[in-house]
Design a protein around this motif. Structure first.
Motif, PDB file in Angstrom:
ATOM      1  N   ARG A 193       0.902  -1.164  -0.070  1.00 46.32           N
ATOM      2  CA  ARG A 193      -0.083  -0.193  -0.015  1.00 46.32           C
ATOM      3  C   ARG A 193       1.015   1.308  -0.154  1.00 46.32           C
ATOM      4  O   ARG A 193       2.165   1.101   0.211  1.00 46.32           O
ATOM      5  N   ASN A 194       0.135   2.397  -0.464  1.00 46.46           N
ATOM      6  CA  ASN A 194       1.137   3.530  -0.671  1.00 46.46           C
ATOM      7  C   ASN A 194       1.440   4.085   0.931  1.00 46.46           C
ATOM      8  O   ASN A 194       0.580   4.241   1.788  1.00 46.46           O
ATOM      9  N   ARG A 195       2.394   4.570   1.030  1.00 47.33           N
ATOM     10  CA  ARG A 195       2.733   5.303   2.206  1.00 47.33           C
ATOM     11  C   ARG A 195       1.810   6.446   2.668  1.00 47.33           C
ATOM     12  O   ARG A 195       1.597   6.626   3.860  1.00 47.33           O
ATOM     13  N   ARG A 196       1.652   7.112   1.647  1.00 46.49           N
ATOM     14  CA  ARG A 196       0.769   8.493   1.779  1.00 46.49           C
ATOM     15  C   ARG A 196      -0.525   7.996   2.416  1.00 46.49           C
ATOM     16  O   ARG A 196      -1.169   8.688   3.499  1.00 46.49           O
ATOM     17  N   ASP A 197      -1.247   6.757   1.870  1.00 45.02           N
ATOM     18  CA  ASP A 197      -2.509   6.261   2.220  1.00 45.02           C
ATOM     19  C   ASP A 197      -2.428   5.714   3.655  1.00 45.02           C
ATOM     20  O   ASP A 197      -3.516   6.175   4.384  1.00 45.02           O
ATOM     21  N   TRP A 198      -1.304   5.237   4.073  1.00 53.23           N
ATOM     22  CA  TRP A 198      -0.954   4.769   5.393  1.00 53.23           C
ATOM     23  C   TRP A 198      -1.039   5.786   6.385  1.00 53.23           C
ATOM     24  O   TRP A 198      -1.997   5.726   7.271  1.00 53.23           O
ATOM     25  N   ASN A 199      -0.291   6.796   6.148  1.00 50.85           N
ATOM     26  CA  ASN A 199      -0.464   8.158   7.022  1.00 50.85           C
ATOM     27  C   ASN A 199      -1.792   8.794   7.210  1.00 50.85           C
ATOM     28  O   ASN A 199      -2.369   8.990   8.136  1.00 50.85           O
ATOM     29  N   MET A 200      -2.441   8.544   5.906  1.00 45.75           N
ATOM     30  CA  MET A 200      -3.859   9.441   5.865  1.00 45.75           C
ATOM     31  C   MET A 200      -4.997   8.747   6.855  1.00 45.75           C
ATOM     32  O   MET A 200      -5.578   9.300   7.390  1.00 45.75           O
ATOM     33  N   VAL A 201      -4.758   7.309   6.583  1.00 45.19           N
ATOM     34  CA  VAL A 201      -5.923   6.654   7.206  1.00 45.19           C
ATOM     35  C   VAL A 201      -5.587   6.381   8.783  1.00 45.19           C
ATOM     36  O   VAL A 201      -6.394   6.630   9.572  1.00 45.19           O
ATOM     37  N   VAL A 202      -4.255   6.303   9.151  1.00 45.68           N
ATOM     38  CA  VAL A 202      -4.036   6.006  10.453  1.00 45.68           C
ATOM     39  C   VAL A 202      -4.271   7.750  11.172  1.00 45.68           C
ATOM     40  O   VAL A 202      -4.829   7.790  12.340  1.00 45.68           O
ATOM     41  N   SER A 203      -3.736   8.877  10.535  1.00 41.24           N
ATOM     42  CA  SER A 203      -3.912  10.259  11.189  1.00 41.24           C
ATOM     43  C   SER A 203      -5.309  10.605  11.137  1.00 41.24           C
ATOM     44  O   SER A 203      -5.813  10.893  12.000  1.00 41.24           O
ATOM     45  N   SER A 204      -6.206  10.220   9.887  1.00 37.03           N
ATOM     46  CA  SER A 204      -7.591  10.399  10.219  1.00 37.03           C
ATOM     47  C   SER A 204      -8.412   9.895  11.207  1.00 37.03           C
ATOM     48  O   SER A 204      -9.082  10.530  11.754  1.00 37.03           O
ATOM     49  N   ALA A 205      -7.923   8.685  11.461  1.00 33.32           N
ATOM     50  CA  ALA A 205      -8.603   7.749  12.589  1.00 33.32           C
ATOM     51  C   ALA A 205      -8.137   8.342  13.830  1.00 33.32           C
ATOM     52  O   ALA A 205      -8.964   8.464  14.806  1.00 33.32           O
ATOM     53  N   VAL A 206      -7.041   8.633  14.158  1.00 34.05           N
ATOM     54  CA  VAL A 206      -6.650   9.323  15.348  1.00 34.05           C
ATOM     55  C   VAL A 206      -7.142  10.605  15.317  1.00 34.05           C
ATOM     56  O   VAL A 206      -7.732  11.105  16.551  1.00 34.05           O
ATOM     57  N   ALA A 207      -7.180  11.563  14.345  1.00 31.19           N
ATOM     58  CA  ALA A 207      -7.986  12.776  14.508  1.00 31.19           C
ATOM     59  C   ALA A 207      -9.313  12.568  14.990  1.00 31.19           C
ATOM     60  O   ALA A 207      -9.845  13.450  15.726  1.00 31.19           O
ATOM     61  N   GLY A 208      -9.890  11.963  14.308  1.00 24.07           N
ATOM     62  CA  GLY A 208     -11.577  11.442  14.702  1.00 24.07           C
ATOM     63  C   GLY A 208     -11.614  11.096  16.294  1.00 24.07           C
ATOM     64  O   GLY A 208     -12.397  11.778  16.976  1.00 24.07           O
ATOM     65  N   VAL A 209     -10.844  10.094  16.530  1.00 25.58           N
ATOM     66  CA  VAL A 209     -11.142   9.981  18.116  1.00 25.58           C
ATOM     67  C   VAL A 209     -10.505  10.746  18.899  1.00 25.58           C
ATOM     68  O   VAL A 209     -11.126  11.116  20.146  1.00 25.58           O
ATOM     69  N   ALA A 210      -9.669  11.890  18.566  1.00 26.03           N
ATOM     70  CA  ALA A 210      -9.175  13.065  19.280  1.00 26.03           C
ATOM     71  C   ALA A 210     -10.495  14.032  19.547  1.00 26.03           C
ATOM     72  O   ALA A 210     -10.638  14.743  20.629  1.00 26.03           O
ATOM     73  N   ILE A 211     -11.115  14.082  18.388  1.00 27.45           N
ATOM     74  CA  ILE A 211     -12.315  15.029  18.407  1.00 27.45           C
ATOM     75  C   ILE A 211     -13.358  14.570  19.498  1.00 27.45           C
ATOM     76  O   ILE A 211     -13.649  15.362  20.318  1.00 27.45           O
ATOM     77  N   ILE A 212     -13.699  13.499  19.473  1.00 30.21           N
ATOM     78  CA  ILE A 212     -14.472  12.696  20.582  1.00 30.21           C
ATOM     79  C   ILE A 212     -13.962  12.909  21.838  1.00 30.21           C
ATOM     80  O   ILE A 212     -14.716  13.368  22.649  1.00 30.21           O
ATOM     81  N   LEU A 213     -12.896  12.725  22.160  1.00 33.55           N
ATOM     82  CA  LEU A 213     -11.924  12.869  23.558  1.00 33.55           C
ATOM     83  C   LEU A 213     -12.031  14.499  23.775  1.00 33.55           C
ATOM     84  O   LEU A 213     -12.347  14.746  24.991  1.00 33.55           O
ATOM     85  N   MET A 214     -11.897  15.462  22.873  1.00 34.99           N
ATOM     86  CA  MET A 214     -12.040  16.792  23.222  1.00 34.99           C
ATOM     87  C   MET A 214     -13.454  16.981  23.594  1.00 34.99           C
ATOM     88  O   MET A 214     -13.724  17.845  24.537  1.00 34.99           O
ATOM     89  N   ILE A 215     -14.616  16.430  23.035  1.00 39.75           N
ATOM     90  CA  ILE A 215     -15.796  16.816  23.485  1.00 39.75           C
ATOM     91  C   ILE A 215     -16.269  16.173  24.643  1.00 39.75           C
ATOM     92  O   ILE A 215     -16.725  16.843  25.505  1.00 39.75           O
ATOM     93  N   GLU A 216     -15.592  14.943  25.021  1.00 33.40           N
ATOM     94  CA  GLU A 216     -15.848  14.470  26.033  1.00 33.40           C
ATOM     95  C   GLU A 216     -15.171  15.156  27.525  1.00 33.40           C
ATOM     96  O   GLU A 216     -15.714  15.082  28.603  1.00 33.40           O
ATOM     97  N   THR A 217     -13.905  15.819  27.147  1.00 37.37           N
ATOM     98  CA  THR A 217     -13.137  16.261  28.433  1.00 37.37           C
ATOM     99  C   THR A 217     -13.364  17.833  28.466  1.00 37.37           C
ATOM    100  O   THR A 217     -12.512  18.560  29.123  1.00 37.37           O
ATOM    101  N   ARG A 218     -14.130  18.563  27.578  1.00 39.69           N
ATOM    102  CA  ARG A 218     -14.187  19.912  27.430  1.00 39.69           C
ATOM    103  C   ARG A 218     -14.532  20.460  28.946  1.00 39.69           C
ATOM    104  O   ARG A 218     -15.196  19.677  29.704  1.00 39.69           O
ATOM    105  N   PHE A 219     -13.840  21.286  29.283  1.00 38.69           N
ATOM    106  CA  PHE A 219     -13.800  21.878  30.728  1.00 38.69           C
ATOM    107  C   PHE A 219     -14.783  23.018  31.018  1.00 38.69           C
ATOM    108  O   PHE A 219     -14.647  23.762  32.148  1.00 38.69           O
ATOM    109  N   TRP A 220     -15.301  23.646  29.831  1.00 34.38           N
ATOM    110  CA  TRP A 220     -16.314  24.810  30.043  1.00 34.38           C
ATOM    111  C   TRP A 220     -17.577  24.415  30.203  1.00 34.38           C
ATOM    112  O   TRP A 220     -18.166  23.475  30.301  1.00 34.38           O
TER     113      TRP A 220
END
Length: 194
Positions: free
Chosen positions: A167-194
């Motif tokens: 598989r293409n190296r760029r595709d690996w990066n995009m899939v992994v980084s997109s998945a991590v970013a998606g989970v990070a958004i969920i975590l930001m929503i769950e841990t918002r402090f305001w």
């Protein structure tokens, strides 16, 4: 079991704990751009992260700095999200020297934030004895071993996907980084402090 062994084990288990997967996600995001043959770059990257989190971990455990726990719990997924999105925007440039320098800066700076998060956990575990520096050192070494395990697994998976499966190296990066970013958004929503 000695205090050193106990706190070493606590550090390793803390970063590898799947229930506290935010730190795992950050290390995966840091490594998503790299391949196995770039292990020296990854070693410098993880060392920068270790320097950052070791500094604030020590300062926070010694009560030299005090930061709002809720703020730190929110900022940790923010660091994950920024790292993952930066990976995505790099496109075909991936891990060149200019991007590598930015990665080292992120690892060091965001390590400062993660260290304060580690300190919340470690402070709850520390006893009142005088061997605080040994416990702190052992905990940091355990964290480092855990990070190395995460890095090796990530680089091995990158090798399998890009080297073995072709598989293409760029595709690996995009899939992994997109998945991590998606989970990070969920975590930001769950841990918002305001």
């Amino acid at each position: 079991m000695s205090d050193f062994e106990l706190y070493f084990q606590l550090g390793r288990e803390h970063i590898l704990d799947i229930q506290g997967y935010d730190h795992i996600l950050f290390v995966v995001a840091l490594c998503a751009l790299y391949q196995m043959y770039e292990w020296k770059k990854v070693l410098v990257l993880v060392t920068a992260f270790t320097v950052g989190h070791s500094l604030t971990l020590a300062l926070a455990v010694l009560d030299i700095i005090v930061v709002n726990k809720s703020l730190i719990e929110f900022l940790i997924p923010v660091t994950i999200f920024i790292t993952a999105v930066t990976n995505i925007t790099k496109g075909n440039q991936l891990s060149n020297d200019k991007n590598g320098n930015l990665n080292y800066f992120f690892a060091l700076a965001f390590g400062l934030i993660h260290g304060m998060g580690f300190s919340n956990y470690l402070k709850s575990m520390l006893g009142k004895n005088s061997d605080l520096l040994t416990q702190l050192f052992a905990f940091n070494l355990g964290l480092e071993l855990g990070q190395i395990i995460i890095v090796l697994v990530t680089l091995f998976l990158a090798f399998v996907v890009t080297g073995v499966l072709g598989r293409n190296r760029r595709d690996w990066n995009m899939v992994v980084s997109s998945a991590v970013a998606g989970v990070a958004i969920i975590l930001m929503i769950e841990t918002r402090f305001w």
